[in-house]
Enzyme design. Structure first.
Site, PDB file in Angstrom:
ATOM      1  N   ASP A  46      -3.834   2.408  -5.167  1.00  0.00           N
ATOM      2  CA  ASP A  46      -2.629   2.305  -4.629  1.00  0.00           C
ATOM      3  C   ASP A  46      -2.394   1.257  -3.638  1.00  0.00           C
ATOM      4  O   ASP A  46      -1.354   1.018  -3.126  1.00  0.00           O
ATOM      5  CB  ASP A  46      -2.279   3.671  -3.563  1.00  0.00           C
ATOM      6  CG  ASP A  46      -2.703   3.326  -2.286  1.00  0.00           C
ATOM      7  OD1 ASP A  46      -3.981   2.771  -2.063  1.00  0.00           O
ATOM      8  OD2 ASP A  46      -2.257   4.125  -1.343  1.00  0.00           O
ATOM      9  N   GLU A  47      -3.185   0.116  -3.783  1.00  0.00           N
ATOM     10  CA  GLU A  47      -2.855  -1.056  -2.993  1.00  0.00           C
ATOM     11  C   GLU A  47      -3.258  -2.373  -3.771  1.00  0.00           C
ATOM     12  O   GLU A  47      -4.041  -2.399  -4.568  1.00  0.00           O
ATOM     13  CB  GLU A  47      -3.563  -1.288  -1.681  1.00  0.00           C
ATOM     14  CG  GLU A  47      -5.187  -1.075  -1.408  1.00  0.00           C
ATOM     15  CD  GLU A  47      -5.746  -1.070  -0.142  1.00  0.00           C
ATOM     16  OE1 GLU A  47      -5.250  -1.987   0.809  1.00  0.00           O
ATOM     17  OE2 GLU A  47      -6.535  -0.286   0.118  1.00  0.00           O
ATOM     18  N   ASP A  69       1.032  -1.134   0.076  1.00  0.00           N
ATOM     19  CA  ASP A  69      -0.079   0.023  -0.026  1.00  0.00           C
ATOM     20  C   ASP A  69       0.963   1.132  -0.158  1.00  0.00           C
ATOM     21  O   ASP A  69       1.561   1.420   0.974  1.00  0.00           O
ATOM     22  CB  ASP A  69      -0.947   0.054   1.117  1.00  0.00           C
ATOM     23  CG  ASP A  69      -1.756   0.976   1.166  1.00  0.00           C
ATOM     24  OD1 ASP A  69      -2.985   0.825   1.704  1.00  0.00           O
ATOM     25  OD2 ASP A  69      -1.653   2.156   0.960  1.00  0.00           O
TER      26      ASP A  69
END
Ligand code: TTP
Ligand code: MG
Length: 410
Positions: free
Chosen positions: A111-112, A17
Site C-alpha cells: 500500500d505504499e 500510502d
C-alpha cells in the site's frame, strides 16, 4: 506555442500510502462497515490485529496489537478476517495508477510507494498539484483514500505523508525541510525505535531539531554509525534515489497458531504450509530466493530467528521447506511456540523462466507449477496436500496467516 515551466525543486519525491488499507478495502466493499470501527484480524483472541479503521483508532487500537487487547479496548469494533488476495488486487490497481505519473515508482509494500516526479512540472504543475493529482487518480480508480507527502528526499516525503493521515497531503519544501522537521519528535527519525528513543530522551534530545543542533562527532561518539545516520536525517539529508522496480527484499508467511506447539513434526507441518505459500508467491512474481529464514515465537512472546543461504537460488517449495527443517536443528529452545514463520530473502528477478529448468529440483518445480495453474483456474481449495486433510487442529481457521513482503521487523 511553448510555455516556460520553471523547475521548482531540483528533486520532487512523493511518498504515497493508503489509509488503513485492509480496513478501507473492507469498508468499501461492505457498506455495513462504513463509518464503524473495524479491526482486520483473526476472529479469535489469539493472533494480532493487522490494521484498524480510523473510526477504531481513537480507542487506542492498531496494527500488531493482540486481538484480545484490541477487543477489550474497543468492544464495539467489527472483527473482519483478512482477505489477502483482494488486497493484492487493489494494490495492483494502485501501483498501476502511480505508474501513470512517473516511470520511476518504487513500491515498498502493498500500500505504499515512492514516486520520483522530478522535472515533471510541465505535465502535472507544482509539487502540490502533483500530490493532489495522485490522490484524485487513486480515489477515482479504487474509491479509496491515499495520503501523500511531497518533498525533495525520500525520508522527508515519507515523514510528510504520515503527518496528516487520513486523506492527507503534506508538502515540505526542500529548502525549508530541516526547519520543518525540527519540531517533530525523535521517533520520526528512521531507525529510532523504543530503545534508541529512550536513550535520546535521557540525553535531553526530544525533537529532531535537538539532534540537528548537535555536532556530528558528538553523535557518532554516543551512537556510532547510527549517530551519523541520525545527523544526516535531522538535516533533511537523504541521498537515496527512488529505485524503479526495486525488488522486494524478503517475502514470508507467519502463522499465529490456535494452540501452542513444541514437537518437531508439528513445526515442520507449518513450515511446509508456509513454504508452499511463499514459493507460489515467488513464482507468481518471477523471483528466486537465495536465503531462507525461520522464526519461532515462544509462548512468552520472544521471537527467535535462524537463517541460512542456499547453494542455489530457488522458487521451489520443497527446497525452501528442506532448508527450513534444517534450520530447526539450530534452535535450542524447547518451546512451546505460538507462531511459526518462514521467509525467503535476498530475492532476485528471474527474467528468463527457461533457465529454471536448471534447478536442482526441476521435477518438483514442474509439479508445483502445475499446481499453480490448477489453483489459478479452480480456486484455492482445488488442490490440498493429503496430510493437510487430516485437519491438524493447530490450523484452526481462526489462527491468522500473515503473508508479508519485507517484514519491517526482520
Ligand atoms: P500500513 O500502511 O502500515 O497501515 P494502514 O494502511 O492500515 O494504515 P495507515 O493509514 O496508518 O497507513 O500497512 C498497510 C497494510 O499492511 C495494513 O492495512 C495491514 C498490513 N499490515 C500488517 O499486516 N501487519 C502490520 O504489522 C502492519 C503495520 C500492516
Ligand atoms: Mg497505509
Amino acid at each position: 506555442m511553448s510555455k516556460f515551466f520553471p523547475r521548482s525543486w531540483p528533486e520532487i519525491i512523493l511518498h504515497a500510502d493508503m489509509d488503513a488499507f485492509y480496513a478501507s478495502v473492507e469498508q468499501r466493499d461492505n457498506p455495513e462497515l462504513r463509518g464503524r470501527p473495524v479491526l482486520i484480524g483473526p476472529n479469535s483472541h489469539r493472533g494480532v490485529v493487522l490494521t484498524a479503521s480510523y473510526e477504531a483508532r481513537p480507542f487506542g487500537v492498531g496494527s500488531a496489537m493482540p486481538v484480545a487487547e484490541a477487543r477489550r479496548r474497543c468492544p464495539q469494533a467489527v472483527m473482519v478476517p483478512p482477505d489477502f488476495a483482494r488486497y493484492q488486487q487493489v494494490s495492483k490497481v494502485v501501483m498501476e495508477v502511480l505508474a501513470n505519473f512517473s516511470p520511476c515508482v518504487e513500491p515498498l509494500s502493498l500500500d505504499e510507494a515512492f514516486i520520483d516526479m522530478s522535472g515533471a512540472e510541465h505535465i502535472f504543475g507544482s509539487p502540490r498539484e502533483m500530490g493532489l493529482s495522485v490522490k484524485r487518480a487513486v480515489h477515482a480508480a479504487t474509491g479509496l483514500h491515499i495520503s501523500v507527502g511531497v518533498s525533495g528526499t525520500k525520508y522527508v516525503a515519507k515523514v510528510a505523508s504520515a503527518l496528516n493521515k487520513p486523506n492527507g497531503l503534506t508538502v515540505a519544501e526542500p529548502n525549508l525541510a530541516q526547519a520543518w522537521l525540527a519540531p517533530l519528535p525523535v521517533s520520526r527519525l528512521w531507525g529510532v525505535g523504543r530503545k534508541t528513543g529512550l536513550r535520546l530522551q535521557r540525553l535531553g534530545l526530544n525533537t529532531i531539531g535537538d539532534i540537528a543542533q548537535l555536532d556530528e562527532t558528538e553523535l557518532v561518539q554516543q551512537f556510532g554509525k547510527m549517530g551519523a545516520h541520525l545527523y544526516q536525517l535531522a538535516h533533511a539529508k537523504d541521498p537515496r534515489r527512488v529505485q524503479k522496480g526495486r525488488t522486494a527484499k524478503s517475502m514470508g508467511s507467519d502463522r499465529t497458531l490456535s494452540r501452542d506447539i513444541s514437537s518437531r513434526a508439528d513445526i515442520c507441518y507449518h513450515l511446509r504450509r508456509a513454504a508452499d505459500r511463499v514459493a507460489r508467491r515467488l513464482r507468481n512474481k518471477m523471483y528466486v530466493a537465495h536465503g531462507v529464514r525461520v522464526r519461532l515465537k515462544t509462548s512468552d512472546f520472544k521471537m527467535l530467528t535462524r537463517q541460512c543461504r542456499l547453494c542455489e537460488p530457488t522458487d521451489v517449495a520443497k527446497d525452501i521447506y528442506d532448508a527450513g527443517c534444517h534450520l530447526l536443528g539450530s534452535f535450542q529452545h524447547p518451546g512451546p511456540f505460538r507462531l511459526v514463520g518462514l521467509a525467503v530473502f535476498d530475492l532476485h528477478w528471474q527474467d528468463r523462466p527457461a533457465q529454471l529448468e536448471l534447478f536442482v529440483s526441476s521435477r518438483e518445480r514442474s509439479l508445483e507449477a502445475t499446481i499453480d495453474q490448477l489453483l489459478d483456474r479452480f480456486g484455492k481449495s482445488a488442490v490440498t496436500r493429503a496430510r493437510d486433510l487430516a485437519g491438524k487442529e493447530t490450523v484452526h481457521q481462526d489462527g491468522v496467516n500473515l503473508d508479508f513482503l519485507d517484514n519491517p521487523d526482520t
